[in-house]
Design a protein around this motif. Sequence first.
Motif, PDB file in Angstrom:
ATOM      1  N   LYS A   1       0.827  -1.207   0.000  1.00 54.30           N
ATOM      2  CA  LYS A   1       0.000   0.000   0.000  1.00 54.30           C
ATOM      3  C   LYS A   1       0.864   1.261   0.000  1.00 54.30           C
ATOM      4  N   ASP A   2       2.005   1.191   0.680  1.00 53.30           N
ATOM      5  CA  ASP A   2       2.949   2.308   0.733  1.00 53.30           C
ATOM      6  C   ASP A   2       4.260   1.877   0.078  1.00 53.30           C
ATOM      7  N   VAL A   3       4.809   2.739  -0.786  1.00 50.90           N
ATOM      8  CA  VAL A   3       6.038   2.382  -1.491  1.00 50.90           C
ATOM      9  C   VAL A   3       6.973   3.581  -1.549  1.00 50.90           C
ATOM     10  N   ARG A   4       8.223   3.292  -1.809  1.00 53.87           N
ATOM     11  CA  ARG A   4       9.218   4.294  -2.165  1.00 53.87           C
ATOM     12  C   ARG A   4       9.490   4.103  -3.651  1.00 53.87           C
ATOM     13  N   LEU A   5       9.191   5.108  -4.463  1.00 58.79           N
ATOM     14  CA  LEU A   5       9.243   4.954  -5.917  1.00 58.79           C
ATOM     15  C   LEU A   5      10.582   5.424  -6.460  1.00 58.79           C
ATOM     16  N   LEU A   6      11.261   4.522  -7.152  1.00 60.85           N
ATOM     17  CA  LEU A   6      12.562   4.825  -7.751  1.00 60.85           C
ATOM     18  C   LEU A   6      12.321   5.406  -9.142  1.00 60.85           C
ATOM     19  N   THR A   7      12.325   6.717  -9.237  1.00 60.43           N
ATOM     20  CA  THR A   7      12.046   7.391 -10.506  1.00 60.43           C
ATOM     21  C   THR A   7      12.563   8.814 -10.447  1.00 60.43           C
ATOM     22  N   ASN A   8      12.816   9.389 -11.604  1.00 60.44           N
ATOM     23  CA  ASN A   8      13.183  10.794 -11.708  1.00 60.44           C
ATOM     24  C   ASN A   8      12.032  11.636 -12.229  1.00 60.44           C
ATOM     25  N   ASN A   9      10.887  11.025 -12.435  1.00 63.05           N
ATOM     26  CA  ASN A   9       9.746  11.719 -13.028  1.00 63.05           C
ATOM     27  C   ASN A   9       8.652  11.922 -11.987  1.00 63.05           C
ATOM     28  N   PRO A  10       8.483  13.134 -11.452  1.00 61.62           N
ATOM     29  CA  PRO A  10       7.426  13.372 -10.457  1.00 61.62           C
ATOM     30  C   PRO A  10       6.035  13.066 -10.994  1.00 61.62           C
TER      31      PRO A  10
ATOM     32  N   ARG B   1      10.017   9.658  -3.151  1.00 64.34           N
ATOM     33  CA  ARG B   1      10.576   9.494  -4.500  1.00 64.34           C
ATOM     34  C   ARG B   1      12.090   9.413  -4.377  1.00 64.34           C
ATOM     35  N   VAL B   2      12.635   8.314  -4.869  1.00 66.76           N
ATOM     36  CA  VAL B   2      14.064   8.028  -4.721  1.00 66.76           C
ATOM     37  C   VAL B   2      14.779   8.320  -6.032  1.00 66.76           C
ATOM     38  N   ALA B   3      15.912   8.989  -5.922  1.00 62.25           N
ATOM     39  CA  ALA B   3      16.667   9.396  -7.110  1.00 62.25           C
ATOM     40  C   ALA B   3      17.389   8.225  -7.741  1.00 62.25           C
ATOM     41  N   MET B   4      17.460   8.227  -9.060  1.00 60.27           N
ATOM     42  CA  MET B   4      18.278   7.288  -9.821  1.00 60.27           C
ATOM     43  C   MET B   4      19.476   8.066 -10.351  1.00 60.27           C
ATOM     44  N   VAL B   5      20.563   8.088  -9.587  1.00 60.08           N
ATOM     45  CA  VAL B   5      21.712   8.929  -9.921  1.00 60.08           C
ATOM     46  C   VAL B   5      22.689   8.154 -10.798  1.00 60.08           C
ATOM     47  N   PRO B   6      23.019   8.668 -11.980  1.00 61.58           N
ATOM     48  CA  PRO B   6      23.987   7.978 -12.848  1.00 61.58           C
ATOM     49  C   PRO B   6      25.365   7.880 -12.191  1.00 61.58           C
ATOM     50  N   LEU B   7      25.937   6.691 -12.227  1.00 63.00           N
ATOM     51  CA  LEU B   7      27.271   6.521 -11.648  1.00 63.00           C
ATOM     52  C   LEU B   7      28.319   7.315 -12.410  1.00 63.00           C
TER      53      LEU B   7
END
Length: 379
Positions: free
Chosen positions: A325-334, A352-358
Amino acid sequence: MPGSELRQLQPDGARLPSFYSPPSGARETSHHDGDIEQPDFSLSARDPASSTLENDNDAALNPFPQATTPLTQPPPASLLSPAFTPPSTPGTATPSNAGAAEPRGIPVDSSIPTGGCGSKQPRLLETLPQVECIVRARIPTTTGAEMFLHLYTNNVDNKEHLAIVFGGNIRSKSLDAVREGETEMDRLVRGAYTGRLYPGRTTSGLAAAAPSGNDASSEKPAGPPLVRIHSECYTGETVWSARCDCGEQLDEAARLMSLPTNTAGGIIIYLRQEGRGIGLGEKLKAYNLQDLGSDTVEANLLLRHPADARSYGLATAMLLDLGQKDVRLLTNNPDKIRAVEGPHREIVVKERVAMVPLSWKGRGGFRAPEVEGYLKTKV
């Protein structure tokens, strides 16, 4: 896997074939680079701690502040994506570097206008699709991490969508439900069991799975799981395409979810909507139009397709079936947050969790005019 054999055969310092990744450093993927004017995405002229752009197979500017730890080397002058390709993922983090690789995010709340969830109002289905998980299987990976692959059917298309689940405390309600006339062996074969399978096992229940009473599925979740909604991309995930970064994004999501510090588990919802929903054949036509001068969006429109024909109702329904029901979403798109939450916020995105390029940290990546143009168009 051929790549795994290559890695074993190569002596230290030997050069791997050009299609093999991750490379030791950023590499050029096109011998035509000198003939093509590449767009300038240089970050050297601005403070990397003030603003970054994260690539994703959805795209948006990244409002997340960067860590204050000084970089050991300046970011590369090109906008590159993380170089993660099997067999190096998932689970490549070691205890010594796991903390540094921890994903960062910010709280969001789509119920208020200032909740950090984007300005667009996505088109939502009035009712969620009906989904059923028909089989799951444990997948041991080449790096030691394990996942459970869940295969779903639904009532809106004839495609088999997937959920890649990390962690033993995330289970499918439709898979575990008892089916008329089935035997215990039927349940074992379709993956409706607790604990682990072993030779000679005959029952699906917890008592047979773990006589000691210890079972991963009985552990209390440590918070909302990390969730990634990923759309199928055959070219980027399978044939080493440098036109997009989808394959690297998929691999990076798996790596983050299998970190030892991620005790809440993770779910990659893998939707079979190739080419932003237009299919592989039309996508290849779009590639030819791109070679003729169109960008990604223009090519889709010239083929009389929407710029983005993807839908996320199936992802919402699958997450509900997995008990989330509750999640942390891995995306750069709000803007994806409301699309995933469903018409009545059946799912609530807490963060909302960032996907940072290495590559921004100087850890590899690749350069190609095509991927840089692709990322520019997404922005």
